[in-house]
Design a protein around this motif. Sequence first.
Motif, PDB file in Angstrom:
ATOM      1  N   ARG A   4       0.826  -1.195   0.000  1.00  0.00           N
ATOM      2  CA  ARG A   4       0.000   0.000   0.000  1.00  0.00           C
ATOM      3  C   ARG A   4       0.864   1.250   0.000  1.00  0.00           C
ATOM      4  N   VAL A   6       2.061   4.632   1.309  1.00  0.00           N
ATOM      5  CA  VAL A   6       2.089   5.189   2.658  1.00  0.00           C
ATOM      6  C   VAL A   6       2.834   6.518   2.654  1.00  0.00           C
ATOM      7  N   ASP A   7       2.287   7.481   3.369  1.00  0.00           N
ATOM      8  CA  ASP A   7       2.936   8.771   3.585  1.00  0.00           C
ATOM      9  C   ASP A   7       3.207   8.866   5.085  1.00  0.00           C
ATOM     10  N   LEU A   8       4.480   8.799   5.477  1.00  0.00           N
ATOM     11  CA  LEU A   8       4.817   8.769   6.894  1.00  0.00           C
ATOM     12  C   LEU A   8       4.546  10.096   7.600  1.00  0.00           C
ATOM     13  N   LYS A  10       1.667  11.168   7.681  1.00  0.00           N
ATOM     14  CA  LYS A  10       0.293  10.977   8.113  1.00  0.00           C
ATOM     15  C   LYS A  10       0.075   9.691   8.905  1.00  0.00           C
ATOM     16  N   GLU A  11       1.025   8.775   8.856  1.00  0.00           N
ATOM     17  CA  GLU A  11       0.883   7.468   9.506  1.00  0.00           C
ATOM     18  C   GLU A  11       1.345   7.529  10.965  1.00  0.00           C
ATOM     19  N   VAL A  13       3.637   6.482  13.865  1.00  0.00           N
ATOM     20  CA  VAL A  13       4.986   5.911  13.844  1.00  0.00           C
ATOM     21  C   VAL A  13       5.551   5.671  15.247  1.00  0.00           C
ATOM     22  N   ARG A  35       9.176  14.566   9.911  1.00  0.00           N
ATOM     23  CA  ARG A  35       8.493  13.565   9.088  1.00  0.00           C
ATOM     24  C   ARG A  35       8.563  13.950   7.610  1.00  0.00           C
ATOM     25  N   ARG A  54      11.090   3.639   5.454  1.00  0.00           N
ATOM     26  CA  ARG A  54      10.225   2.515   5.087  1.00  0.00           C
ATOM     27  C   ARG A  54      10.376   2.306   3.587  1.00  0.00           C
TER      28      ARG A  54
END
Length: 279
Positions: A4, A6-8, A10-11, A13, A35, A54
């Motif tokens: 998938r 992913v934008d770190l 917004k995730e 962590v 970030r 990632r």
Amino acid sequence: MTLRSVDLRKEPVEAVLDRVERSLGTALDRESVVRKRRSVGARTGRGTWVRIERRGLDRIGVQGGDGTASAEALSGIAKPAWFAGVAWRDETEPVIWRADETELLPGAPVGNAVVTKEPQLAEEWWASLNASLNALATQQTSRIATPDTETLTQELVTATIHSVFPGVDTALGEWCPAHADFNWANITMSPFCVFDWEDWGMAPRGLDAANLWGASLAVPTLADRVCGERRGDLESRDGRLMTLFVAAKILGPYADPDDPRLKAARETAERVVKQLQER
């Protein structure tokens, strides 16, 4: 399993940060966390910096994702020292997480990846940039550069250039080590220092100069200065092809109509295409 997007930025962590702290044996200053889309960085309790990335298994390749660690062997380049690293496979997705602990940067980054205002850079800064890029080009490595996490090949260069400039002879001839993500967000203002070495490796001559040129196009005097400082690279055949490679990314099917670099990229690319045809 499909990876998938992913934008770190917004995730969540926190669990990743906790694991890095345990593995490296140092606390991360949560107030210093920076970030980005595919990486997170933070200052440590022992006065160092940790960058966590990632990356999908399909983008690891034979190099193993250890760009920052392997760059420690490079000499004559202004960059932060590498101290330690840890990597693990995600338990639920086809993803590798990697954290690298390095020396703190000697200053703040020049700006965002693409600048819209001319930075005030000393002559010593430009001299250090040239010395570092010249030294990098003389190193030996079996790594292949992975700009935007894609392995750089003749086929990739041809497809990218031909998407905007069909018919150009894209045959490459001169390869040398490159940082491969050389933009204003990965270079410090004072003194000069280049960081984020995850994607470095062999690339056509002029890739780094072309990337910095492309990141400067919204400031014509800055773009001209980059071209002047790195004339030897950019006026080589492969350097001209790297200019088209970068220009095609700016002008291609996903171009931002509000990008202030569009006009300058188009004008320069058209001139470079004529120069290649005349050779």
